[in-house]
Scaffold this motif. Structure first.
Motif, PDB file in Angstrom:
ATOM      1  N   PRO A 376       0.801  -1.229   0.000  1.00 46.41           N
ATOM      2  CA  PRO A 376       0.000   0.000   0.000  1.00 46.41           C
ATOM      3  C   PRO A 376       0.835   1.279   0.000  1.00 46.41           C
ATOM      4  O   PRO A 376       0.504   2.257   0.684  1.00 46.41           O
ATOM      5  CB  PRO A 376      -0.790  -0.135   1.303  1.00 46.41           C
ATOM      6  CG  PRO A 376       0.155  -0.856   2.232  1.00 46.41           C
ATOM      7  CD  PRO A 376       0.967  -1.793   1.349  1.00 46.41           C
ATOM      8  N   SER A 377       1.913   1.303  -0.788  1.00 45.08           N
ATOM      9  CA  SER A 377       2.877   2.401  -0.730  1.00 45.08           C
ATOM     10  C   SER A 377       2.260   3.734  -1.169  1.00 45.08           C
ATOM     11  O   SER A 377       1.506   3.798  -2.139  1.00 45.08           O
ATOM     12  CB  SER A 377       4.078   2.106  -1.632  1.00 45.08           C
ATOM     13  OG  SER A 377       4.676   0.879  -1.277  1.00 45.08           O
ATOM     14  N   ARG A 378       2.650   4.792  -0.478  1.00 39.05           N
ATOM     15  CA  ARG A 378       2.258   6.138  -0.911  1.00 39.05           C
ATOM     16  C   ARG A 378       2.992   6.529  -2.189  1.00 39.05           C
ATOM     17  O   ARG A 378       2.445   7.228  -3.034  1.00 39.05           O
ATOM     18  CB  ARG A 378       2.531   7.146   0.200  1.00 39.05           C
ATOM     19  CG  ARG A 378       1.552   7.050   1.371  1.00 39.05           C
ATOM     20  CD  ARG A 378       1.831   8.116   2.415  1.00 39.05           C
ATOM     21  NE  ARG A 378       0.737   8.227   3.352  1.00 39.05           N
ATOM     22  CZ  ARG A 378       0.631   7.515   4.488  1.00 39.05           C
ATOM     23  NH1 ARG A 378       1.580   6.637   4.795  1.00 39.05           N
ATOM     24  NH2 ARG A 378      -0.401   7.678   5.276  1.00 39.05           N
ATOM     25  N   PHE A 379       4.241   6.120  -2.305  1.00 40.72           N
ATOM     26  CA  PHE A 379       4.947   6.207  -3.573  1.00 40.72           C
ATOM     27  C   PHE A 379       5.865   5.010  -3.656  1.00 40.72           C
ATOM     28  O   PHE A 379       6.345   4.506  -2.639  1.00 40.72           O
ATOM     29  CB  PHE A 379       5.712   7.534  -3.734  1.00 40.72           C
ATOM     30  CG  PHE A 379       6.833   7.756  -2.755  1.00 40.72           C
ATOM     31  CD1 PHE A 379       8.142   7.403  -3.063  1.00 40.72           C
ATOM     32  CD2 PHE A 379       6.592   8.346  -1.517  1.00 40.72           C
ATOM     33  CE1 PHE A 379       9.181   7.610  -2.171  1.00 40.72           C
ATOM     34  CE2 PHE A 379       7.625   8.565  -0.610  1.00 40.72           C
ATOM     35  CZ  PHE A 379       8.923   8.208  -0.935  1.00 40.72           C
ATOM     36  N   GLU A 380       6.092   4.512  -4.862  1.00 43.33           N
ATOM     37  CA  GLU A 380       6.882   3.299  -5.046  1.00 43.33           C
ATOM     38  C   GLU A 380       7.579   3.374  -6.397  1.00 43.33           C
ATOM     39  O   GLU A 380       6.938   3.224  -7.438  1.00 43.33           O
ATOM     40  CB  GLU A 380       5.987   2.064  -4.986  1.00 43.33           C
ATOM     41  CG  GLU A 380       6.759   0.759  -4.896  1.00 43.33           C
ATOM     42  CD  GLU A 380       7.592   0.675  -3.633  1.00 43.33           C
ATOM     43  OE1 GLU A 380       8.842   0.702  -3.753  1.00 43.33           O
ATOM     44  OE2 GLU A 380       6.998   0.620  -2.536  1.00 43.33           O
ATOM     45  N   PRO A 381       8.895   3.632  -6.407  1.00 46.90           N
ATOM     46  CA  PRO A 381       9.610   3.755  -7.679  1.00 46.90           C
ATOM     47  C   PRO A 381       9.366   2.572  -8.611  1.00 46.90           C
ATOM     48  O   PRO A 381       9.039   2.753  -9.773  1.00 46.90           O
ATOM     49  CB  PRO A 381      11.065   3.862  -7.242  1.00 46.90           C
ATOM     50  CG  PRO A 381      11.000   4.499  -5.879  1.00 46.90           C
ATOM     51  CD  PRO A 381       9.765   3.921  -5.252  1.00 46.90           C
ATOM     52  N   CYS A 382       9.546   1.367  -8.111  1.00 48.23           N
ATOM     53  CA  CYS A 382       9.187   0.180  -8.899  1.00 48.23           C
ATOM     54  C   CYS A 382       8.494  -0.833  -8.007  1.00 48.23           C
ATOM     55  O   CYS A 382       7.352  -1.177  -8.200  1.00 48.23           O
ATOM     56  CB  CYS A 382      10.413  -0.452  -9.565  1.00 48.23           C
ATOM     57  SG  CYS A 382       9.959  -1.922 -10.537  1.00 48.23           S
ATOM     58  N   GLY A 383       9.215  -1.285  -6.978  1.00 51.28           N
ATOM     59  CA  GLY A 383       8.704  -2.367  -6.164  1.00 51.28           C
ATOM     60  C   GLY A 383       9.131  -3.700  -6.747  1.00 51.28           C
ATOM     61  O   GLY A 383       9.064  -3.903  -7.973  1.00 51.28           O
ATOM     62  N   LEU A 384       9.599  -4.583  -5.887  1.00 53.53           N
ATOM     63  CA  LEU A 384       9.973  -5.922  -6.320  1.00 53.53           C
ATOM     64  C   LEU A 384       9.056  -6.980  -5.721  1.00 53.53           C
ATOM     65  O   LEU A 384       8.854  -8.038  -6.319  1.00 53.53           O
ATOM     66  CB  LEU A 384      11.423  -6.222  -5.940  1.00 53.53           C
ATOM     67  CG  LEU A 384      12.495  -5.343  -6.592  1.00 53.53           C
ATOM     68  CD1 LEU A 384      13.871  -5.714  -6.066  1.00 53.53           C
ATOM     69  CD2 LEU A 384      12.462  -5.463  -8.112  1.00 53.53           C
ATOM     70  N   THR A 385       8.496  -6.698  -4.536  1.00 51.67           N
ATOM     71  CA  THR A 385       7.686  -7.730  -3.876  1.00 51.67           C
ATOM     72  C   THR A 385       6.458  -8.092  -4.703  1.00 51.67           C
ATOM     73  O   THR A 385       6.042  -9.254  -4.729  1.00 51.67           O
ATOM     74  CB  THR A 385       7.251  -7.289  -2.466  1.00 51.67           C
ATOM     75  OG1 THR A 385       6.594  -6.021  -2.541  1.00 51.67           O
ATOM     76  CG2 THR A 385       8.431  -7.188  -1.532  1.00 51.67           C
ATOM     77  N   GLN A 386       5.885  -7.110  -5.398  1.00 52.45           N
ATOM     78  CA  GLN A 386       4.709  -7.448  -6.217  1.00 52.45           C
ATOM     79  C   GLN A 386       5.108  -8.264  -7.433  1.00 52.45           C
ATOM     80  O   GLN A 386       4.318  -9.082  -7.927  1.00 52.45           O
ATOM     81  CB  GLN A 386       3.934  -6.181  -6.606  1.00 52.45           C
ATOM     82  CG  GLN A 386       4.400  -5.466  -7.861  1.00 52.45           C
ATOM     83  CD  GLN A 386       5.621  -4.579  -7.625  1.00 52.45           C
ATOM     84  OE1 GLN A 386       6.207  -4.580  -6.555  1.00 52.45           O
ATOM     85  NE2 GLN A 386       5.992  -3.801  -8.617  1.00 52.45           N
ATOM     86  N   LEU A 387       6.345  -8.089  -7.930  1.00 51.05           N
ATOM     87  CA  LEU A 387       6.820  -8.918  -9.042  1.00 51.05           C
ATOM     88  C   LEU A 387       6.998 -10.362  -8.576  1.00 51.05           C
ATOM     89  O   LEU A 387       6.632 -11.308  -9.289  1.00 51.05           O
ATOM     90  CB  LEU A 387       8.131  -8.372  -9.590  1.00 51.05           C
ATOM     91  CG  LEU A 387       8.122  -6.938 -10.124  1.00 51.05           C
ATOM     92  CD1 LEU A 387       9.504  -6.571 -10.670  1.00 51.05           C
ATOM     93  CD2 LEU A 387       7.066  -6.759 -11.202  1.00 51.05           C
TER      94      LEU A 387
END
Length: 485
Positions: A376-387
């Motif tokens: 539930p990030s307010r901002f997330e450059p990319c994110g790896l956990t969802q990948l």
């Protein structure tokens, strides 16, 4: 195809030393680039963990004085990575976290430590190691931000420079009286130099002087050009928008593969998903949750911080409980959030469970055993956990920001009917919107035909580095073909 030689510069690299996603990228990208004719050497600080993996490394450089003490540059390989280590005991021979001391505060000489790393990268770029003179220097985050500045002010022919921003929130700010200590000329302390609101910003230096700027998703590349997302650097990034691009991160499929993963209870695949259920049981048991195949099990693997929106998830606790959703959370960070999550778990044993800290093997089990994964990030450059969640068949529930927006296809009727949906997005980034998304996910979970369709679409998604690495290789070649610097 002419091989390209790239010197990557990073403050951490998996599997040698890791505090976050930067290490994963620095560790996985070189192998993916090799498929595109790119040979990478990665310069990292000589932390104890790094030197321990390079025990038989070759000494390539040895100087009696460099930013306050003697140094060596060691060259060696580990787990398929070609590494250069800056062995500077006065700067890096410290246990624990690379950036903070035992008291949890930043090391007071972090500016000097990472200026030294950047200066050594500039020296290698100018031919200090004759056996590997790079065509491109690729600097990652603020810790390597001075590399383009040193090369710019060196005023000699130099390789092309690429600066990748993994998170604009971390900018490496230091007092202006450190300019001479860093070895920068007086003229550099200016608006179009390294000056940033009365400080020296190492990240701004990289953004100002790099030939190309990348960040880790197309949406984040747009967000950081705005006043809010730009965090004080939006104007500079708008000015340099012609050399700014967003290239999505990937994950290492040899590390994140449910068919071969040694860290999970039972291996499975998109073609043979039945054994995934055994991982849910194992995860429930590991966290002390009630073993119930019919209750939606929500996983979280995250830094506990405002950026990651973990305070919002706390506010949805009544929704989790009323919907019968179980929560297994792994993370650490803000002390207040740690305490509040621990108290929530204590108040609701068997339904909510928290492990404070980070455990790589447990992270794999959460991906394999959770039904859904919340980001539930307010901002997330990319994110790896969802990948990783997509790869493992955990349905991502994500804020519609940055790389989360780019990598998860939202559930709506058309997407589900066409087999394209892979997760649930929510906006705005508020507790109410997140609670709505959790209720929506729980409703979908109770329709197992739709849920299996979501899982299958997610596991079929290409989250590898192959095409993303190809975008970097193309960028490198364009830069090499550009006019001489």
């Amino acid at each position: 195809m002419t091989p390209i030689r790239v010197l990557a510069v990073a403050s951490e690299v998996y599997p040698v030393v890791k505090t976050g996603g930067l290490a994963d990228v620095a560790g996985a990208l070189p192998a993916a680039l090799s498929e595109h004719g790119v040979a990478t050497r990665t310069l990292v600080p000589g932390y104890p963990a790094v030197l321990g993996t390079l025990a038989s490394a070759e000494t390539l450089l040895q100087w009696p004085e460099f930013y306050g003490g003697p140094i060596r540059v060691l060259g060696g390989t580990h787990d398929g990575l070609d590494l250069y280590a800056l062995d500077a005991p006065h700067l890096f021979a410290r246990p624990g976290n690379p950036y903070v001391g035992p008291d949890g505060r930043d090391w007071p000489d972090n500016g000097i430590r990472f200026a030294a790393l950047s200066r050594m990268a500039a020296e290698i770029a100018q031919g200090a190691i004759p056996s590997f003179v790079p065509d491109i220097v690729h600097a990652h985050d603020w810790q390597a931000g001075l590399v383009p500045a040193y090369l710019h002010y060196g005023r000699q022919p130099r390789p092309g420079t690429v600066m990748t921003v993994h998170n604009l929130a971390y900018q490496g700010q230091f007092p202006p009286d450190m300019l001479a200590t860093f070895g920068l000329p007086a003229e550099s302390y200016a608006m179009h130099g390294v000056e940033y609101y009365g400080t020296i910003s190492l990240l701004k230096a990289g953004l100002q002087f790099a030939d190309r700027i990348t960040t880790v998703s197309p949406t984040y590349a747009r967000e950081i050009q705005g006043d809010e997302g730009g965090m004080g650097l939006g104007g500079l990034l708008r000015e340099r928008s012609g050399v700014l691009s967003g290239i999505l991160n990937g994950i290492d499929l040899s590390v994140w593969n449910p068919a071969t993963d040694p860290n999970i209870a039972a291996r499975y695949s998109m073609e043979q998903p039945a054994q995934r259920a055994a991982n849910k049981v194992a995860l429930q048991q590991r966290f002390g949750l009630q073993v119930d195949p019919d209750a939606l099990l929500l996983g979280v693997i995250s830094r506990l911080s405002w950026q990651k929106g973990l305070d919002l998830l706390l506010e949805t606790a009544p929704t989790l409980l009323s919907e019968g959703i179980r929560l297994a959370l792994l993370g650490s960070g803000d002390r207040d959030l740690q305490d509040r999550y621990s108290a929530l778990a204590h108040a609701h044993p068997g339904r909510i469970s928290v492990v404070i800290g980070y455990d790589e093997a447990l992270a794999h089990l959460i991906q394999a055993g959770a039904d859904a994964l919340a980001v539930p990030s307010r901002f997330e450059p990319c994110g790896l956990t969802q990948l990783c969640a997509l790869r493992y068949g955990a349905i991502p529930i994500v804020a519609n920001v940055g790389g989360l927006a780019d990598t998860v296809r939202d559930v709506d009727e058309a997407a589900v009917a066409g087999g394209a949906a892979t997760g649930v997005k929510f906006a705005p980034v508020t507790a109410d919107a997140l609670a709505h998304a959790l209720r929506k996910a729980n409703l979908l979970f109770n329709d197992q035909v739709t849920w299996r369709r979501l899982q299958h679409a997610g596991m079929a998604t290409d989250v590898s580095w192959h095409n993303r690495a190809g975008s970097y290789a193309t960028l490198y070649r364009e830069l090499i073909a550009a006019p001489q610097r």
